[in-house]
Enzyme design. Structure first.
Site, mmCIF file in Angstrom:
data_model
loop_
_atom_site.group_PDB
_atom_site.id
_atom_site.type_symbol
_atom_site.label_atom_id
_atom_site.label_comp_id
_atom_site.label_asym_id
_atom_site.label_seq_id
_atom_site.Cartn_x
_atom_site.Cartn_y
_atom_site.Cartn_z
ATOM 1 N N ASP A 8 3.635 -0.715 5.051
ATOM 2 C CA ASP A 8 4.057 0.010 3.851
ATOM 3 C C ASP A 8 2.811 0.609 3.201
ATOM 4 O O ASP A 8 1.704 0.500 3.747
ATOM 5 C CB ASP A 8 4.805 -0.945 2.913
ATOM 6 N N HIS A 61 6.871 3.542 5.039
ATOM 7 C CA HIS A 61 6.878 4.060 3.669
ATOM 8 C C HIS A 61 7.557 5.415 3.594
ATOM 9 O O HIS A 61 7.279 6.310 4.396
ATOM 10 C CB HIS A 61 5.449 4.193 3.139
ATOM 11 N N HIS A 105 4.229 -4.990 -1.212
ATOM 12 C CA HIS A 105 4.168 -5.058 -2.671
ATOM 13 C C HIS A 105 5.209 -6.044 -3.185
ATOM 14 O O HIS A 105 6.124 -6.440 -2.452
ATOM 15 C CB HIS A 105 4.439 -3.671 -3.267
ATOM 16 N N HIS A 116 8.619 -2.806 -6.655
ATOM 17 C CA HIS A 116 10.007 -2.336 -6.603
ATOM 18 C C HIS A 116 10.679 -3.029 -5.422
ATOM 19 O O HIS A 116 10.010 -3.704 -4.634
ATOM 20 C CB HIS A 116 10.096 -0.809 -6.447
ATOM 21 N N GLU A 134 11.332 -6.682 -0.772
ATOM 22 C CA GLU A 134 11.247 -6.127 0.579
ATOM 23 C C GLU A 134 10.619 -7.128 1.541
ATOM 24 O O GLU A 134 11.046 -7.247 2.692
ATOM 25 C CB GLU A 134 10.450 -4.815 0.565
#
Length: 275
Positions: A8, A61, A105, A116, A134
């Site tokens: 990502d 991503h 993240h 997020h 995620e």
């Protein structure tokens, strides 16, 4: 030894805000692509030194066309482009010995650089009642193939989130979060060195890291940002909409059904108006 790298962008070394990750408007996006490729290469180089024989890198991503193919280590294969049925985990199967999550993240609502969960429409996502981002969702998917997630890289807070789910995971902390769009970053050289150190540590500890397992059958539940999004997500056949909690849930048949249904729910929800 066969390794799967899901890469990502938000957790990549040196990246602190959306100017590095937005392909349409990010003034630092070209730099972000280079940083992403350099992080992947540091991990690949260390894995090859350790003895890896096959490495698949999944660009994970946005449109999934970020890694600079011409600059990626020549011993790695690159999976790029979209759409993909299994998005960030496309290409993974039971033939892999381990998965590494690079540049990840924290989940929505948690402090961390560019936190997020999959999309801005998601407030919280749950597997069997446990909140996941995620990292957690993709680790569950890998676990259903019997593949352990042995390494995560990103800021100090994704390292913490990952250890809560997989205590034995190795963590390459390349920056310390100051706010959602600010971080204290290691230098390029030190970030690469840390990625290499933790890659070798992860591979040395591979037998100690077990695949993530949740009780079957799984229940996927998503809390959306507003009711209109939940109503759209609930169009998916087999879903259940709890209007009091604003949560849409689903019982998948397998890992493929899990990932595709999650994507379908979020894509439908993203089309709902907000005013």
């Amino acid at each position: 030894m066969k390794l799967f790298l899901s890469v990502d962008m938000e957790g990549i070394s040196g990246i602190v805000d959306t100017s590095y990750i937005n392909p349409d408007s990010g003034m630092n996006y070209a730099r972000g692509r280079r940083f992403m490729t350099e992080d992947a290469n540091a991990v690949i180089e260390a894995a090859l030194e350790w003895g890896a024989t096959e490495i698949v890198v999944a660009d994970s991503h946005n449109t999934m066309n970020n890694i600079l193919w011409e600059s990626l280590h020549p011993e790695a294969k690159l999976l790029a482009g979209s759409p993909r049925d299994y998005s960030m985990m496309q290409g993974l199967d039971q033939s892999f010995d381990a998965a590494f999550f690079i540049g990840y993240h924290t989940r929505q609502g948690v402090p961390g650089v560019l936190s997020h969960t999959m999309s801005g429409v998601v407030r919280n996502m749950y597997i069997n009642g446990q909140v996941v981002g995620e990292f957690g969702f993709n680790a569950v998917y890998a676990g259903m193939y019997g593949v352990p997630v042995c390494l995560v890289s990103g800021d100090n807070l994704i390292a913490e989130e990952a250890r809560q789910l997989i205590p034995e995971i190795s963590t390459a902390i390349v920056k310390t979060a100051v706010s959602r769009t600010s971080a204290l970053c290691l230098s390029r050289d030190e970030a690469s060195a840390e990625l290499k150190r933790q890659t070798k540590r992860a591979l040395s500890r591979l037998p100690q890291v077990k695949p993530v397992e949740f009780a079957q059958p799984l229940e996927l539940a998503i809390e959306f940002s507003h009711a209109g999004q939940a109503e759209m997500a609930a169009i998916v056949p087999g879903t259940r909409y709890d209007t009091e909690k604003g949560i849409v849930s689903y019982t998948p048949q397998d890992q493929h059904d899990l990932y595709k249904t999650m994507r379908a729910m979020i894509n439908l929800a993203s089309g709902a108006e907000f005013f």
